[in-house]
Design an enzyme around this catalytic site. Structure first.
Site, PDB file in Angstrom:
ATOM      1  N   SER A   1       0.833  -1.193   0.000  1.00 19.18           N
ATOM      2  CA  SER A   1       0.000   0.000   0.000  1.00 19.18           C
ATOM      3  C   SER A   1       0.877   1.257   0.000  1.00 19.18           C
ATOM      4  O   SER A   1       1.644   1.447  -0.951  1.00 19.18           O
ATOM      5  CB  SER A   1      -0.964  -0.062   1.198  1.00 19.18           C
ATOM      6  OG  SER A   1      -1.991   0.880   1.055  1.00 19.18           O
TER       7      SER A   1
ATOM      8  N   ASP B   1     -10.065  -5.615  -3.280  1.00 22.43           N
ATOM      9  CA  ASP B   1      -9.460  -4.606  -2.394  1.00 22.43           C
ATOM     10  C   ASP B   1     -10.375  -3.392  -2.327  1.00 22.43           C
ATOM     11  O   ASP B   1     -10.725  -2.805  -3.361  1.00 22.43           O
ATOM     12  CB  ASP B   1      -8.090  -4.243  -2.978  1.00 22.43           C
ATOM     13  CG  ASP B   1      -7.261  -3.357  -2.066  1.00 22.43           C
ATOM     14  OD1 ASP B   1      -7.838  -2.443  -1.426  1.00 22.43           O
ATOM     15  OD2 ASP B   1      -6.046  -3.568  -2.012  1.00 22.43           O
TER      16      ASP B   1
ATOM     17  N   HIS C   1      -7.395  -6.009   1.023  1.00 23.47           N
ATOM     18  CA  HIS C   1      -6.195  -5.201   1.284  1.00 23.47           C
ATOM     19  C   HIS C   1      -5.417  -5.685   2.504  1.00 23.47           C
ATOM     20  O   HIS C   1      -4.455  -5.058   2.912  1.00 23.47           O
ATOM     21  CB  HIS C   1      -6.650  -3.746   1.493  1.00 23.47           C
ATOM     22  CG  HIS C   1      -5.578  -2.706   1.291  1.00 23.47           C
ATOM     23  ND1 HIS C   1      -5.019  -2.455   0.064  1.00 23.47           N
ATOM     24  CD2 HIS C   1      -4.959  -1.850   2.161  1.00 23.47           C
ATOM     25  CE1 HIS C   1      -4.107  -1.487   0.172  1.00 23.47           C
ATOM     26  NE2 HIS C   1      -4.049  -1.107   1.440  1.00 23.47           N
TER      27      HIS C   1
END
Lengths: 275, 275
Positions: free
Chosen positions: A145, A221, A254
């Site tokens: 991320s 995600d 995620h």
């Protein structure tokens, strides 16, 4: 420096250190996994950059990466995601300030004094690692991320420094998404030309080294459409002729459940490149 | 029942459910990992009992067990460690009350109404699992510390119910150590004869089924000398002719770094037994 944790794990040791960072002007914690091979000589190092809100703990407790590092004889170095301490500026919200360093050198107040995660990751941390643990000086970099953004931009800006780079669910175009725009405006100011120096989608156009980018992205995600937008990097790589392997993994979100499912393949990829 | 989490993991799904427990008189959360094989038919189930202070989250986020469960086609069921909620009695300290159910049926107030983890694990939870997920009815059981105590005692008391049992760093003789004495006195009263029904070291003497016990114990475990004392179970097994494989793992502590390092071997052991 101080060793805060020292735990046997897959035949090696999962350690956590605290050390003084001159670059950041504070003490920093960093996770270091030493595989069993490190008892017999220097090993290559994979740097892992974590995402928003994380410390060094998230990766070392949840990714399950030690198993693969032990198999391949790789040291894992997982630093914290921002400067820390009472003297360090912070902000409301999880996406600016502590836990949200964005792996850049801030130029605006109140951030400029401490928020220099770019210099810390590129220079000071590897120097500390290579002076204090049995590291060979061969390096790779990965992250998740915000940390995927960090890994990609740092590798693209430092040709020859890393043998390989990969990312999970990276913020590939921070200049074009809310997380990046908020952080870059605060840390760097409003001039969007300046932002390009920390934006992977901009950097591939001028990369001196065509280091292949390996990216896994979960198809379910929750940040895919608004914050991650891997298609922007894909288009930039196609335009620049930059090698990219972008794998969309249907159903994955995620979380570290996603990372743990695919970290083995990433570590094998980095092990091969660092051999 | 309500599905609280649903996350893709190693080709399967790590779910967390909340369901009503009549036995415990409260809602309970439980982690359920469905391997990819569960899409095609029923799979055997490994029940995992966690230790003091844990919820279902510790095992599902830190043990790295899903990888092995996916390889072997095993469902992992990881319940919470005690009843929960405002109506449930609690105590000061981490080793009594919430998070410290000790997998027994309490008979003393204020515990007797809700603290019936033994019945929950032995009867109600498997019934719920086998009614709601693609479970074959073939079962194994394992756990850590207080949960290792739970796994050993429940397997020893229920011949034929589990194909195999294992434990990490279990409390093998709760009647002889401080953790167990505090909990048993509160939940069961001062009569030590009653305690024997929940003490693995006592139970092996009368076990109807010689189910082999597999135990891994870290040699650097901070609780080894005072709370775990595997030598007491070892002596009892030798006296009773009960099969025990007790493996002392030098350097390992009481943490999930230890569990993650050896969970693969345990899951392979249970997979073989449940085949």
């Amino acid at each position: 420096m101080q060793r805060l944790e020292h735990r046997a794990c897959f035949g090696g040791w999962q350690d956590v250190y605290r050390h003084d960072s001159k670059v950041l002007g504070c003490e920093m914690t960093v996770g270091v996994y030493l595989p069993p091979q490190a008892e017999h000589g220097p090993c290559p190092v994979l740097y892992w950059l974590s995402g928003l809100t994380c410390t060094e703990q998230n990766f070392i407790t949840k990714a399950g990466a030690q198993r693969y590092a032990a198999e391949h004889g790789i040291i894992l170095v997982a630093p914290d995601t921002s400067p820390r301490g009472e003297s360090v500026a912070d902000a409301e919200g999880y996406d600016l300030g502590k836990g949200a360093g964005f792996y850049l050198n801030a130029t605006r107040e109140p951030w400029a004094r401490h928020y220099r995660m770019y210099d810390y990751i590129v220079d000071e941390l590897p120097a500390w690692v290579e002076a204090n643990v049995p590291a060979s000086g061969v390096r790779a970099i990965s992250g998740h991320s915000m940390g995927g953004h960090g890994a990609l931009t740092i590798a693209l800006k430092n040709p020859g420094r890393y043998r390989s780079v990969s990312a999970f669910s990276p913020i590939v175009a921070p200049s074009q998404v809310a997380w990046g725009q908020k952080a870059f405006a605060a840390y760097l100011g409003e001039d969007r030309e300046v932002w390009k120096a920390y934006d992977a989608t901009e950097l591939v156009a001028h990369a001196q080294e065509k280091l292949p980018l390996l990216i896994d992205q979960g198809g379910a995600d929750e940040f895919l459409q608004n914050q991650l937008r891997p298609e922007l990097l894909q288009a930039a790589c196609e335009a620049a002729g930059h090698p990219l392997e972008l794998r969309l993994q249907p159903g994955y979100d995620h979380s570290y459940y996603f990372i743990s499912s695919f970290i083995g393949g990433h570590i094998a990829h980095h092990a091969e490149a660092m051999r």
